[in-house]
Design a protein around this motif. Structure first.
Motif, PDB file in Angstrom:
ATOM      1  N   ILE A  60       0.127   3.208  -7.114  1.00 52.22           N
ATOM      2  CA  ILE A  60       1.390   2.679  -6.587  1.00 52.22           C
ATOM      3  C   ILE A  60       1.253   2.222  -5.139  1.00 52.22           C
ATOM      4  CG2 ILE A  60       3.809   3.229  -6.114  1.00 52.22           C
ATOM      5  CD1 ILE A  60       3.644   5.291  -8.379  1.00 52.22           C
ATOM      6  N   PHE A  61       0.565   3.021  -4.327  1.00 52.50           N
ATOM      7  CA  PHE A  61       0.527   2.768  -2.889  1.00 52.50           C
ATOM      8  C   PHE A  61      -0.785   2.152  -2.401  1.00 52.50           C
ATOM      9  CE2 PHE A  61       3.479   6.313  -3.589  1.00 52.50           C
ATOM     10  CZ  PHE A  61       4.613   5.821  -2.957  1.00 52.50           C
ATOM     11  N   GLY A  62      -1.722   1.910  -3.325  1.00 53.82           N
ATOM     12  CA  GLY A  62      -3.014   1.363  -2.930  1.00 53.82           C
ATOM     13  C   GLY A  62      -2.947   0.071  -2.128  1.00 53.82           C
ATOM     14  N   PRO A  63      -2.150  -0.929  -2.564  1.00 56.02           N
ATOM     15  CA  PRO A  63      -2.084  -2.182  -1.802  1.00 56.02           C
ATOM     16  C   PRO A  63      -1.619  -2.001  -0.357  1.00 56.02           C
ATOM     17  CG  PRO A  63      -1.215  -2.504  -4.007  1.00 56.02           C
ATOM     18  CD  PRO A  63      -1.448  -1.033  -3.851  1.00 56.02           C
ATOM     19  N   PHE A  64      -0.728  -1.036  -0.110  1.00 55.17           N
ATOM     20  CA  PHE A  64      -0.280  -0.788   1.264  1.00 55.17           C
ATOM     21  C   PHE A  64      -1.442  -0.260   2.115  1.00 55.17           C
ATOM     22  CE2 PHE A  64       3.505  -0.481  -1.359  1.00 55.17           C
ATOM     23  CZ  PHE A  64       4.430  -1.222  -0.647  1.00 55.17           C
ATOM     24  N   GLY A  65      -2.227   0.653   1.534  1.00 58.04           N
ATOM     25  CA  GLY A  65      -3.377   1.184   2.257  1.00 58.04           C
ATOM     26  C   GLY A  65      -4.419   0.121   2.530  1.00 58.04           C
ATOM     27  N   GLY A  66      -4.641  -0.771   1.556  1.00 53.17           N
ATOM     28  CA  GLY A  66      -5.612  -1.837   1.755  1.00 53.17           C
ATOM     29  C   GLY A  66      -5.207  -2.784   2.861  1.00 53.17           C
ATOM     30  N   ALA A  67      -3.905  -3.008   3.021  1.00 56.57           N
ATOM     31  CA  ALA A  67      -3.417  -3.910   4.068  1.00 56.57           C
ATOM     32  C   ALA A  67      -3.774  -3.389   5.452  1.00 56.57           C
ATOM     33  CB  ALA A  67      -1.906  -4.085   3.941  1.00 56.57           C
ATOM     34  N   ILE A 116     -10.403   5.173   1.907  1.00 53.30           N
ATOM     35  CA  ILE A 116     -11.339   4.846   0.829  1.00 53.30           C
ATOM     36  C   ILE A 116     -11.593   3.350   0.756  1.00 53.30           C
ATOM     37  CG2 ILE A 116     -11.673   4.921  -1.666  1.00 53.30           C
ATOM     38  CD1 ILE A 116      -9.979   7.509  -1.652  1.00 53.30           C
ATOM     39  N   THR A 117     -10.521   2.551   0.705  1.00 57.95           N
ATOM     40  CA  THR A 117     -10.698   1.105   0.583  1.00 57.95           C
ATOM     41  C   THR A 117     -11.278   0.497   1.861  1.00 57.95           C
ATOM     42  OG1 THR A 117      -8.383   0.772   1.227  1.00 57.95           O
ATOM     43  CG2 THR A 117      -8.873   0.888  -1.116  1.00 57.95           C
ATOM     44  N   THR A 118     -10.884   1.022   3.010  1.00 57.46           N
ATOM     45  CA  THR A 118     -11.372   0.486   4.280  1.00 57.46           C
ATOM     46  C   THR A 118     -12.852   0.762   4.464  1.00 57.46           C
ATOM     47  OG1 THR A 118      -9.205   0.721   5.322  1.00 57.46           O
ATOM     48  CG2 THR A 118     -11.102   0.624   6.791  1.00 57.46           C
ATOM     49  N   VAL A 321     -22.057   1.462  -8.483  1.00 55.30           N
ATOM     50  CA  VAL A 321     -22.763   0.815  -7.372  1.00 55.30           C
ATOM     51  C   VAL A 321     -22.828  -0.691  -7.597  1.00 55.30           C
ATOM     52  CG1 VAL A 321     -24.958   0.659  -6.129  1.00 55.30           C
ATOM     53  CG2 VAL A 321     -24.100   2.898  -6.869  1.00 55.30           C
ATOM     54  N   ALA A 322     -23.141  -1.104  -8.826  1.00 59.02           N
ATOM     55  CA  ALA A 322     -23.233  -2.531  -9.142  1.00 59.02           C
ATOM     56  C   ALA A 322     -21.889  -3.217  -8.970  1.00 59.02           C
ATOM     57  CB  ALA A 322     -23.751  -2.709 -10.565  1.00 59.02           C
ATOM     58  N   GLU A 323     -20.840  -2.595  -9.492  1.00 56.64           N
ATOM     59  CA  GLU A 323     -19.494  -3.168  -9.400  1.00 56.64           C
ATOM     60  C   GLU A 323     -19.056  -3.324  -7.941  1.00 56.64           C
ATOM     61  OE1 GLU A 323     -15.877  -0.587  -8.666  1.00 56.64           O
ATOM     62  OE2 GLU A 323     -16.477  -0.289 -10.745  1.00 56.64           O
ATOM     63  N   THR A 324     -19.319  -2.306  -7.121  1.00 54.77           N
ATOM     64  CA  THR A 324     -18.926  -2.370  -5.712  1.00 54.77           C
ATOM     65  C   THR A 324     -19.656  -3.490  -4.993  1.00 54.77           C
ATOM     66  OG1 THR A 324     -18.498   0.016  -5.693  1.00 54.77           O
ATOM     67  CG2 THR A 324     -18.785  -1.073  -3.560  1.00 54.77           C
ATOM     68  N   GLY A 325     -20.952  -3.631  -5.251  1.00 55.48           N
ATOM     69  CA  GLY A 325     -21.717  -4.689  -4.601  1.00 55.48           C
ATOM     70  C   GLY A 325     -21.227  -6.075  -4.966  1.00 55.48           C
ATOM     71  N   ILE A 326     -20.929  -6.283  -6.241  1.00 55.55           N
ATOM     72  CA  ILE A 326     -20.427  -7.593  -6.676  1.00 55.55           C
ATOM     73  C   ILE A 326     -19.094  -7.901  -6.006  1.00 55.55           C
ATOM     74  CG2 ILE A 326     -19.514  -8.857  -8.667  1.00 55.55           C
ATOM     75  CD1 ILE A 326     -21.608  -7.403 -10.378  1.00 55.55           C
ATOM     76  N   MET A 327     -18.212  -6.930  -5.954  1.00 52.12           N
ATOM     77  CA  MET A 327     -16.912  -7.148  -5.328  1.00 52.12           C
ATOM     78  C   MET A 327     -17.056  -7.434  -3.840  1.00 52.12           C
ATOM     79  SD  MET A 327     -14.209  -4.532  -7.060  1.00 52.12           S
ATOM     80  CE  MET A 327     -12.905  -5.398  -6.177  1.00 52.12           C
ATOM     81  N   GLN A 328     -17.908  -6.691  -3.155  1.00 50.65           N
ATOM     82  CA  GLN A 328     -18.086  -6.890  -1.716  1.00 50.65           C
ATOM     83  C   GLN A 328     -18.630  -8.274  -1.408  1.00 50.65           C
ATOM     84  OE1 GLN A 328     -20.624  -3.534  -1.025  1.00 50.65           O
ATOM     85  NE2 GLN A 328     -18.967  -2.233  -0.275  1.00 50.65           N
ATOM     86  N   ALA A 334     -11.742 -10.908   5.328  1.00 48.12           N
ATOM     87  CA  ALA A 334     -10.345 -10.855   5.765  1.00 48.12           C
ATOM     88  C   ALA A 334      -9.413 -10.244   4.727  1.00 48.12           C
ATOM     89  CB  ALA A 334      -9.852 -12.259   6.129  1.00 48.12           C
ATOM     90  N   VAL A 335      -9.827 -10.231   3.454  1.00 44.97           N
ATOM     91  CA  VAL A 335      -8.956  -9.715   2.396  1.00 44.97           C
ATOM     92  C   VAL A 335      -9.654  -8.633   1.578  1.00 44.97           C
ATOM     93  CG1 VAL A 335      -9.620 -11.345   0.571  1.00 44.97           C
ATOM     94  CG2 VAL A 335      -7.258 -10.513   0.676  1.00 44.97           C
ATOM     95  N   ARG A 336     -10.827  -8.206   2.031  1.00 46.32           N
ATOM     96  CA  ARG A 336     -11.648  -7.302   1.215  1.00 46.32           C
ATOM     97  C   ARG A 336     -10.978  -5.946   0.981  1.00 46.32           C
ATOM     98  NH1 ARG A 336     -16.840  -7.077   3.867  1.00 46.32           N
ATOM     99  NH2 ARG A 336     -17.211  -9.125   2.934  1.00 46.32           N
ATOM    100  N   SER A 337     -10.375  -5.360   2.008  1.00 46.22           N
ATOM    101  CA  SER A 337      -9.723  -4.056   1.830  1.00 46.22           C
ATOM    102  C   SER A 337      -8.592  -4.148   0.817  1.00 46.22           C
ATOM    103  CB  SER A 337      -9.177  -3.545   3.165  1.00 46.22           C
ATOM    104  OG  SER A 337     -10.214  -3.142   4.011  1.00 46.22           O
ATOM    105  N   ARG A 338      -7.775  -5.205   0.907  1.00 51.79           N
ATOM    106  CA  ARG A 338      -6.662  -5.355  -0.017  1.00 51.79           C
ATOM    107  C   ARG A 338      -7.133  -5.655  -1.434  1.00 51.79           C
ATOM    108  NH1 ARG A 338      -3.510  -9.683   3.408  1.00 51.79           N
ATOM    109  NH2 ARG A 338      -5.641  -9.890   4.215  1.00 51.79           N
ATOM    110  N   ALA A 339      -8.215  -6.426  -1.560  1.00 51.50           N
ATOM    111  CA  ALA A 339      -8.748  -6.710  -2.892  1.00 51.50           C
ATOM    112  C   ALA A 339      -9.260  -5.430  -3.552  1.00 51.50           C
ATOM    113  CB  ALA A 339      -9.867  -7.741  -2.795  1.00 51.50           C
TER     114      ALA A 339
END
Length: 443
Positions: A60-67, A116-118, A321-328, A334-339
């Motif tokens: 519920i609150f993940g997008p706020f933390g990513g911002a 976590i996201t940051t 590990v693979a999934e995180t690397g692809i996403m990064q 500029a939008v990585r934390s929110r993504a």
């Protein structure tokens, strides 16, 4: 692996150590919380509320933390998150009423979301070489999984010997240690962002919007939601599975220990991944999880269940590990934390949905058929991920290449995977460069 500077290695190792200590303390504290709530209330409703307000808040609150991670200095955000969490657990050490403990734990869980996201979003900026992103992700994921595996065991022992208040106080201390380690890690946690880039990715929903526009990340997100819908149901069956084989509480602990040990091993193997091999092992690992789930679902003996869960942990750690690397690599800084927050939110909501139906499903079909359902969902997710194998052909132009050569290179997907996303002025430009022929690719 390319030669990795000692200073950069030390930075990542300090962050990984902090994560290990913090997650271990958190695992112990949340075990103490759930045990305390149950022992003082014997109320399934209170137990469910405790789980919902601690493990369920990210959805519920993940997008706020990513911002926060995209708006402010990421190192500062990480330090403040740990400090606020520590304060809540200090208060929990002096609280007694179950509802007060749950509310304070809820506050700490909220504070941990941006951390976590940051921290995940900052990793590509803290390494000195593109190929070392997987090494860094592997080390930090190892620390996280080791903490998840060991923390609850420590929490159970401490609750029985010194009481829950001491466990809460000890967890507050682990946050302080993590803060000290983070303070010692100096460097660039984010790139300099110009006004155009900031305007392009404005708003809380920018991360989710980018996930949906990027075909690879969209497919990745949908596949993992499908995965957790089934495997989340299987997770609830562990206690019943141990009982089914007559293994009791010891067998239940062995199930968790085997999966946890395997996940640490798999995370460690992730250090050998590269941009070209990440999609391969993401797909292979996903099929591996499905096979392991089916083995659990049809196993005639408990020892085979333990072996399968160890293998499942190995493949799960590797895919993370693979999934995180692809996403990064595919996401602009500029939008990585929110993504990443949007991705975690989608998975958390899927897991919550799985938990809601897990009880009736388990009661109706039993533990092993429940794991077979998880195997079906894992297999479906793996099939959805197969088109991402095309990413293994992407190549980085290599050191010394000029910017204009990179922009006009004939393999635009390679540019994106190599971390060149920020050079595109808009999502539409990125889409056009990545998929020049509309409708040609479905990944």
């Amino acid at each position: 692996m390319t030669l990795y500077p000692i200073e950069a290695r030390a930075k990542i190792r300090r962050l990984a150590t902090g994560r290990l200590i913090s997650v271990t303390g958190g695992g112990a504290a949340y075990t103490a919380l759930n045990y305390t709530v149950w022992s003082r209330t014997h109320s399934p409703g209170m137990q469910a509320l405790s789980l919902l307000l601690t493990f369920g808040v990210a959805g519920i609150f993940g997008p706020f933390g990513g911002a926060l991670g995209d708006r402010f200095d990421r190192r500062t955000v990480m330090i403040w998150c740990e400090a606020v969490s520590a304060a809540f657990f200090v208060a929990m050490a002096f609280a007694h009423a179950p509802i007060v403990l749950i509310v304070l734990a809820f506050g700490s869980a909220l504070a941990e979301i941006p951390f976590i996201t940051t921290s995940r979003a900052a990793i590509p900026n803290l390494v000195d070489d593109e190929d070392d992103v997987s090494w860094a992700n592997s080390l930090i994921t190892m620390g996280t999984h080791a903490g998840i595996a060991v923390g609850p065991l420590i929490g159970g022992v401490l609750v029985a010997t010194v009481g829950p208040s001491s466990v809460f106080a000890l967890n507050a201390l682990t946050f302080v240690v993590s803060i000290v380690l983070t303070i010692t890690v100096r460097g660039s946690y984010q790139k300099t962002r110009d006004a155009a880039e900031h305007d392009e990715h404005r708003g809380l929903a920018a991360g989710l919007a980018f996930l949906w526009r990027d075909r690879v990340l969209r497919r990745l997100t949908v596949a993992w939601v499908v995965f957790v819908l089934g495997m989340g149901i299987g997770m609830v069956a562990d206690a019943a599975l141990a009982e089914h084989f007559g293994a009791g509480a010891v067998g239940f602990a062995a199930l968790i220990a085997c999966w946890g040990t395997g996940s640490v091993v798999g995370s460690g193997l992730g250090r050998f991944l590269r941009p070209a091999t990440e999609p391969v092992w993401l797909v292979v690992g996903s099929f591996g999880i499905a096979v392991a789930a089916f083995v659990v679902g049809f196993a005639p003996a408990f020892v085979l269940v333990l072996v399968a869960l160890f293998a499942m942990g190995v493949t799960d750690g590797l895919t993370m590990v693979a999934e995180t690397g692809i996403m990064q690599r595919r996401t602009p800084d500029a939008v990585r934390s929110r993504a990443m927050a949007g991705f975690e939110a989608a998975l958390s909501l899927g897991l919550a949905a799985a938990y809601l139906v897990a009880g009736p499903v388990l009661k109706h079909v039993g533990p092993q058929p429940t794991y077979r359902i998880g195997g079906v969902s894992a297999l479906a997710a793996a099939i959805l991920l197969v088109p991402l194998l095309r990413l293994r052909h992407d190549r980085d132009p290599g050191p010394g290449s000029r910017d204009d050569e990179r922009i006009t290179a004939p393999d635009p997907v390679g540019e994106v995977i190599a971390g060149e996303v920020p050079r595109y002025a808009s999502a539409e430009a990125l889409e056009a460069a990545t998929y020049p022929e509309p409708g040609r690719r479905t990944a």
